[in-house]
Write a protein that holds these residues in place. Sequence first.
Motif, mmCIF file in Angstrom:
data_model
loop_
_atom_site.group_PDB
_atom_site.id
_atom_site.type_symbol
_atom_site.label_atom_id
_atom_site.label_comp_id
_atom_site.label_asym_id
_atom_site.label_seq_id
_atom_site.Cartn_x
_atom_site.Cartn_y
_atom_site.Cartn_z
ATOM 1 N N GLY A 152 -36.356 -61.305 -1.069
ATOM 2 C CA GLY A 152 -35.630 -60.193 -1.661
ATOM 3 C C GLY A 152 -34.447 -60.643 -2.497
ATOM 4 O O GLY A 152 -34.061 -59.970 -3.456
ATOM 5 N N SER A 153 -33.872 -61.786 -2.148
ATOM 6 C CA SER A 153 -32.745 -62.306 -2.909
ATOM 7 C C SER A 153 -33.151 -62.623 -4.339
ATOM 8 O O SER A 153 -32.360 -62.440 -5.271
ATOM 9 C CB SER A 153 -32.184 -63.558 -2.233
ATOM 10 O OG SER A 153 -31.162 -64.142 -3.001
ATOM 11 N N ALA A 154 -34.363 -63.104 -4.526
ATOM 12 C CA ALA A 154 -34.821 -63.434 -5.877
ATOM 13 C C ALA A 154 -34.821 -62.194 -6.768
ATOM 14 O O ALA A 154 -34.452 -62.261 -7.945
ATOM 15 C CB ALA A 154 -36.217 -64.049 -5.822
ATOM 16 N N LYS A 155 -35.213 -61.071 -6.209
ATOM 17 C CA LYS A 155 -35.224 -59.833 -6.989
ATOM 18 C C LYS A 155 -33.805 -59.390 -7.325
ATOM 19 O O LYS A 155 -33.522 -58.962 -8.445
ATOM 20 C CB LYS A 155 -35.970 -58.745 -6.208
ATOM 21 C CG LYS A 155 -37.446 -59.063 -5.982
ATOM 22 C CD LYS A 155 -38.133 -57.986 -5.152
ATOM 23 C CE LYS A 155 -39.600 -58.336 -4.916
ATOM 24 N NZ LYS A 155 -40.292 -57.326 -4.078
ATOM 25 N N GLY A 156 -32.901 -59.492 -6.337
ATOM 26 C CA GLY A 156 -31.515 -59.119 -6.591
ATOM 27 C C GLY A 156 -30.854 -60.030 -7.601
ATOM 28 O O GLY A 156 -30.072 -59.588 -8.448
ATOM 29 N N LEU A 204 -32.309 -61.721 -10.057
ATOM 30 C CA LEU A 204 -32.820 -61.444 -11.400
ATOM 31 C C LEU A 204 -32.265 -60.122 -11.927
ATOM 32 O O LEU A 204 -31.813 -60.040 -13.074
ATOM 33 C CB LEU A 204 -34.349 -61.402 -11.377
ATOM 34 C CG LEU A 204 -35.015 -61.252 -12.753
ATOM 35 C CD1 LEU A 204 -34.811 -62.509 -13.583
ATOM 36 C CD2 LEU A 204 -36.500 -60.953 -12.600
ATOM 37 N N ALA A 205 -32.271 -59.088 -11.081
ATOM 38 C CA ALA A 205 -31.851 -57.761 -11.531
ATOM 39 C C ALA A 205 -30.357 -57.685 -11.817
ATOM 40 O O ALA A 205 -29.931 -57.041 -12.773
ATOM 41 C CB ALA A 205 -32.223 -56.716 -10.482
ATOM 42 N N ALA A 208 -32.781 -66.873 -12.295
ATOM 43 C CA ALA A 208 -33.994 -67.129 -11.538
ATOM 44 C C ALA A 208 -33.655 -67.816 -10.217
ATOM 45 O O ALA A 208 -32.598 -68.423 -10.064
ATOM 46 C CB ALA A 208 -34.956 -67.995 -12.350
ATOM 47 N N HIS A 209 -34.562 -67.718 -9.270
ATOM 48 C CA HIS A 209 -34.352 -68.236 -7.915
ATOM 49 C C HIS A 209 -35.081 -69.563 -7.741
ATOM 50 O O HIS A 209 -36.146 -69.783 -8.311
ATOM 51 C CB HIS A 209 -34.894 -67.211 -6.906
ATOM 52 C CG HIS A 209 -34.289 -67.298 -5.546
ATOM 53 N ND1 HIS A 209 -34.578 -68.322 -4.672
ATOM 54 C CD2 HIS A 209 -33.405 -66.492 -4.900
ATOM 55 C CE1 HIS A 209 -33.895 -68.130 -3.552
ATOM 56 N NE2 HIS A 209 -33.176 -67.035 -3.656
ATOM 57 N N SER A 210 -34.494 -70.434 -6.926
ATOM 58 C CA SER A 210 -35.109 -71.744 -6.678
ATOM 59 C C SER A 210 -36.356 -71.655 -5.811
ATOM 60 O O SER A 210 -37.152 -72.596 -5.778
ATOM 61 C CB SER A 210 -34.098 -72.671 -5.991
ATOM 62 O OG SER A 210 -33.765 -72.168 -4.701
ATOM 63 N N ASN A 211 -36.529 -70.543 -5.092
ATOM 64 C CA ASN A 211 -37.661 -70.371 -4.193
ATOM 65 C C ASN A 211 -38.898 -69.979 -4.997
ATOM 66 O O ASN A 211 -39.030 -68.841 -5.447
ATOM 67 C CB ASN A 211 -37.314 -69.296 -3.151
ATOM 68 C CG ASN A 211 -38.367 -69.138 -2.074
ATOM 69 O OD1 ASN A 211 -39.555 -69.338 -2.323
ATOM 70 N ND2 ASN A 211 -37.940 -68.754 -0.875
ATOM 71 N N ASP A 212 -39.805 -70.921 -5.188
ATOM 72 C CA ASP A 212 -40.985 -70.669 -6.014
ATOM 73 C C ASP A 212 -41.849 -69.552 -5.456
ATOM 74 O O ASP A 212 -42.427 -68.767 -6.210
ATOM 75 C CB ASP A 212 -41.820 -71.949 -6.124
ATOM 76 C CG ASP A 212 -41.422 -72.807 -7.317
ATOM 77 O OD1 ASP A 212 -40.503 -72.404 -8.057
ATOM 78 O OD2 ASP A 212 -42.021 -73.890 -7.498
ATOM 79 N N GLU A 226 -41.052 -59.279 -16.212
ATOM 80 C CA GLU A 226 -39.649 -59.183 -15.829
ATOM 81 C C GLU A 226 -38.920 -60.506 -16.104
ATOM 82 O O GLU A 226 -37.739 -60.512 -16.474
ATOM 83 C CB GLU A 226 -39.511 -58.790 -14.361
ATOM 84 C CG GLU A 226 -40.000 -57.374 -14.064
ATOM 85 C CD GLU A 226 -39.786 -56.970 -12.621
ATOM 86 O OE1 GLU A 226 -38.891 -57.562 -11.964
ATOM 87 O OE2 GLU A 226 -40.506 -56.084 -12.134
ATOM 88 N N LEU A 227 -39.611 -61.613 -15.920
ATOM 89 C CA LEU A 227 -39.017 -62.917 -16.217
ATOM 90 C C LEU A 227 -38.796 -63.073 -17.715
ATOM 91 O O LEU A 227 -37.760 -63.591 -18.155
ATOM 92 C CB LEU A 227 -39.917 -64.036 -15.698
ATOM 93 C CG LEU A 227 -40.275 -64.001 -14.208
ATOM 94 C CD1 LEU A 227 -41.129 -65.208 -13.838
ATOM 95 C CD2 LEU A 227 -39.021 -63.964 -13.347
#
Length: 350
Positions: free
Chosen positions: A286-290, A292-293, A298-302, A312-313
């Motif tokens: 969920g952190s990756a979405k937060g 980006l938004a 971008a998040h390090s978690n692939d 979205e990217l």
Amino acid sequence: MKKLSLLLASTATALTFSTAARAADAELTVFDWAGFEDQSLIEGYVAKHGQLPTYAFFADDDEAFQKMSSGFKADVAHPCSQMVSKYREADLIEPWDVSRIPEYGNIAPRFKDSKIFADDGGVWFIPTDYAYTAVAWNTKDVPEADVASLNVFKDPKYAGRISLPDNTDDVWSLALLATGVTNWTEVTDEQFAAAAAWLREVHPNVRAYWSDPSELSQLMASGEVLVAWSWNDSIALMREENFPVGFQRTAAEGASSWFCGYVNFKDAPGNEDKAYDFINAWLDHGSAKGLLANFGYAHSNDAAMAAIPAEELVAADVNPIDGTLLAQTPIDHAMRERMLEEFELIKTGF
């Protein structure tokens, strides 16, 4: 998107009070960039403990290191990759126990492939976020053809209408790329001199050296600045306000990429278990979405990134690109200190 007014308020707090803390959970103090006290990044932590950690803020990596090395106390901090070796050599941090971090294995290998980050002594750095530094331009007043090259910053047409970051790493990534260097781990004296000369040539064109994304957003929204060397979050802020801004990551000479993460301080005052709850919340999908938004990063978690639609990217300008990238990975301390000192001279007109 995070509303501009909220980020401005966070930035104002950071600039006014520097390391003054925003009090919440007294058992965990996070030393972070202004604006990162965002619940969407650590929902799991808030769900478990009922509140955010206590946050203290810094404006740039060098400031943060100086404060920590001068005795400021925190439990974890959020430096970018090139600073980790300084924290290690100053004996300020201790390894993370990755057996307590289930998502560590899903962090992209390219963010972990350094003995500075992980060695026989353990894992010293948990990468969390990445993005780019590239050319932002006012698409209403600047033709796209003008930003096809980094030499736009030298163009007399934009004298007094450009902005560069007041940040050693980002400004030197620009100067090195502009003078043909794409790997800053092996900069020769001649390459350094050429990049410094390029910065000196550009300096008279600079309207302002911006220190945070909201400052740059205001400069461009006011019309004072037409072209800038920018992070993704400035772009996100301006697009939220429907400002006509483009982000050129494929200029002829290239763009820069960077990543940041968290270190775990030795002899920290807070609760170590909560430090692990914090980093595990950060690595949650969920952190990756937060991220980006609300930040355009971008998040390090692939695995987490794979769950986000490709469009979205692309919209956030964090999708992979074909072009030259200078990766802001750790560099020799002596070279970075040289860059820092030279940049200070350039800014003052020497």
